[in-house]
Design a protein around this motif. Structure first.
Motif, short mmCIF file in Angstrom:
data_model
loop_
_atom_site.label_atom_id
_atom_site.label_comp_id
_atom_site.label_asym_id
_atom_site.label_seq_id
_atom_site.Cartn_x
_atom_site.Cartn_y
_atom_site.Cartn_z
N GLU A 1 0.88 -1.22 0.12
CA GLU A 1 0.02 -0.03 0.02
C GLU A 1 1.06 1.29 0.13
O GLU A 1 0.38 2.28 -0.20
N ARG A 2 2.10 1.19 0.41
CA ARG A 2 3.15 2.37 0.15
C ARG A 2 3.12 3.11 -1.10
O ARG A 2 3.38 4.22 -1.00
N PHE A 3 3.11 2.16 -2.14
CA PHE A 3 2.83 2.80 -3.28
C PHE A 3 1.76 3.90 -3.71
O PHE A 3 1.93 4.90 -4.05
N VAL A 4 0.71 3.35 -3.06
CA VAL A 4 -0.66 4.46 -3.08
C VAL A 4 -0.34 5.60 -2.26
O VAL A 4 -0.84 6.74 -2.88
N ILE A 5 0.15 5.43 -1.22
CA ILE A 5 0.27 6.20 -0.33
C ILE A 5 1.38 7.39 -0.67
O ILE A 5 1.10 8.62 -0.65
N ALA A 6 2.47 6.83 -1.46
CA ALA A 6 3.47 7.62 -1.96
C ALA A 6 2.82 8.58 -2.99
O ALA A 6 3.18 9.73 -3.25
N PHE A 7 2.21 7.88 -3.72
CA PHE A 7 1.26 8.66 -4.92
C PHE A 7 0.40 9.77 -4.43
O PHE A 7 0.39 10.95 -4.85
N LEU A 8 -0.42 9.48 -3.40
CA LEU A 8 -1.24 10.51 -2.77
C LEU A 8 -0.60 11.52 -2.13
O LEU A 8 -0.91 12.68 -1.99
N SER A 9 0.59 11.09 -1.37
CA SER A 9 1.24 12.05 -0.69
C SER A 9 1.95 13.15 -1.63
O SER A 9 2.11 14.25 -1.24
N LYS A 10 2.66 12.62 -2.61
CA LYS A 10 3.19 13.49 -3.68
C LYS A 10 2.24 14.35 -4.27
O LYS A 10 2.40 15.64 -4.52
N GLY A 11 0.92 14.15 -4.32
CA GLY A 11 -0.16 15.07 -4.75
C GLY A 11 -0.53 15.93 -3.75
O GLY A 11 -1.78 16.76 -3.96
N ARG A 12 -0.26 15.94 -2.54
CA ARG A 12 -0.66 16.50 -1.48
C ARG A 12 -2.19 16.16 -0.97
O ARG A 12 -2.69 17.00 -0.23
N PHE A 13 -2.37 15.13 -1.41
CA PHE A 13 -3.75 14.54 -0.92
C PHE A 13 -3.86 14.51 0.60
O PHE A 13 -4.65 14.98 1.14
N PHE A 14 -3.09 13.73 1.25
CA PHE A 14 -2.93 13.60 2.77
C PHE A 14 -3.05 14.79 3.40
O PHE A 14 -3.59 15.22 4.55
N SER A 15 -1.99 15.90 2.97
CA SER A 15 -1.74 16.88 3.70
C SER A 15 -3.08 17.92 3.51
O SER A 15 -3.56 18.24 4.86
N PHE A 16 -3.94 17.72 2.60
CA PHE A 16 -5.25 18.53 2.60
C PHE A 16 -6.26 17.82 3.47
O PHE A 16 -6.69 18.25 4.05
N ILE A 17 -6.41 16.46 3.38
CA ILE A 17 -7.20 15.70 4.30
C ILE A 17 -7.01 16.13 5.99
O ILE A 17 -7.71 16.23 6.55
N PHE A 18 -5.43 15.98 6.10
CA PHE A 18 -5.13 16.33 7.56
C PHE A 18 -5.51 17.62 7.94
O PHE A 18 -5.82 17.99 9.16
N TRP A 19 -5.36 18.63 7.00
CA TRP A 19 -5.68 20.14 7.27
C TRP A 19 -7.06 20.06 7.48
O TRP A 19 -7.55 20.90 8.63
N ILE A 20 -8.13 19.63 6.71
CA ILE A 20 -9.55 19.55 7.22
C ILE A 20 -9.73 18.72 8.31
O ILE A 20 -10.56 19.41 9.26
N TRP A 21 -9.10 17.68 8.69
CA TRP A 21 -9.23 17.01 9.85
C TRP A 21 -8.83 17.94 11.19
O TRP A 21 -9.60 17.98 12.12
N ARG A 22 -7.90 18.44 11.12
CA ARG A 22 -7.26 19.27 12.15
C ARG A 22 -8.29 20.65 12.37
O ARG A 22 -8.67 21.05 13.52
N THR A 23 -8.65 21.09 11.58
CA THR A 23 -9.59 22.41 11.44
C THR A 23 -10.78 21.86 12.03
O THR A 23 -11.70 22.65 12.93
N ILE A 24 -11.66 20.81 11.76
CA ILE A 24 -12.61 20.28 12.29
C ILE A 24 -12.53 19.99 13.53
O ILE A 24 -13.43 20.39 14.36
N SER A 25 -11.67 19.44 13.90
CA SER A 25 -11.34 18.73 15.12
C SER A 25 -10.89 19.85 16.33
O SER A 25 -11.67 19.96 17.20
N SER A 26 -10.34 20.87 15.75
CA SER A 26 -10.11 22.05 16.73
C SER A 26 -11.53 22.79 16.81
O SER A 26 -11.56 23.38 17.86
N SER A 27 -12.33 22.96 15.89
CA SER A 27 -13.33 23.73 15.87
C SER A 27 -14.45 22.97 16.97
O SER A 27 -15.03 23.65 17.85
#
Length: 169
Positions: A137-163
């Motif tokens: 699964e590291r191949f998919v994770i690397a592909f999504l990470s390179k495209g900043r997908f995870f950083s966007f998802i984690f930004w949304i998660w942090r925003t919602i959880s802090s709210s």
């Protein structure tokens, strides 16, 4: 047979936790990996979350036993800061590797092979092995990470959880 006659090398670690400065940690890690032995330590930070979390125990294995490749998590000396970092390989150009943390937007950029010290081969969380992120699964994770997908998802998660936290206070 005496211990020195057997040419056995060992290290005694105290029961309590202790921390090392960045320079001391880097030196110790390099010395252990140079002897072709794996090295375990407690990870600090959130840039690889949720695959490697703050406080997880990671095992780093020497490059002699493993190849650097797309999707693998590596420990390296950051070319600009000189700090020891664990991030994922998301690209390659010749003998330089494009490296990035899974949950952060900015990449480390191209890192020369000489700066890469070892490969993450095991992650332990609360005394249990965590395999997700180290297998195919590291191949998919690397592909999504390179495209900043995870950083966007984690930004949304942090925003919602802090709210939510602010509403509950």
């Amino acid at each position: 047979m005496k211990l020195d006659e057997a040419k056995t090398e060992y290290c005694v670690v105290p029961e309590e936790e202790f921390s090392l400065s960045g320079e001391a940690m880097t030196g110790l890690l390099q010395a252990v990996l140079d002897r072709r032995a794996p090295f375990k330590f407690k990870a600090r930070g959130f840039s690889m979350s949720p695959f490697i979390k703050n406080g997880d125990v990671v095992t780093i294995s020497p490059l002699i036993n493993h190849s650097i490749g797309f999707g693998k998590s590596v420990v390296f000396i950051h070319p600009q800061t000189g700090k020891l970092v664990i991030h994922r390989v998301v690209g390659q150009k010749g003998s330089r590797y494009f490296i990035k943390g899974d949950s952060i937007a900015d990449a480390d950029g191209f890192v020369p092979k000489k700066n890469i010290l070892g490969i993450v081969t095991r992650v332990e969380r609360e005394a249990r092995s965590v395999h997700f992120g180290l297998g195919p699964e590291r191949f998919v994770i690397a592909f999504l990470s390179k495209g900043r997908f995870f950083s966007f998802i984690f930004w949304i998660w942090r925003t919602i959880s802090s709210s939510i936290r602010n509403l509950m206070l």
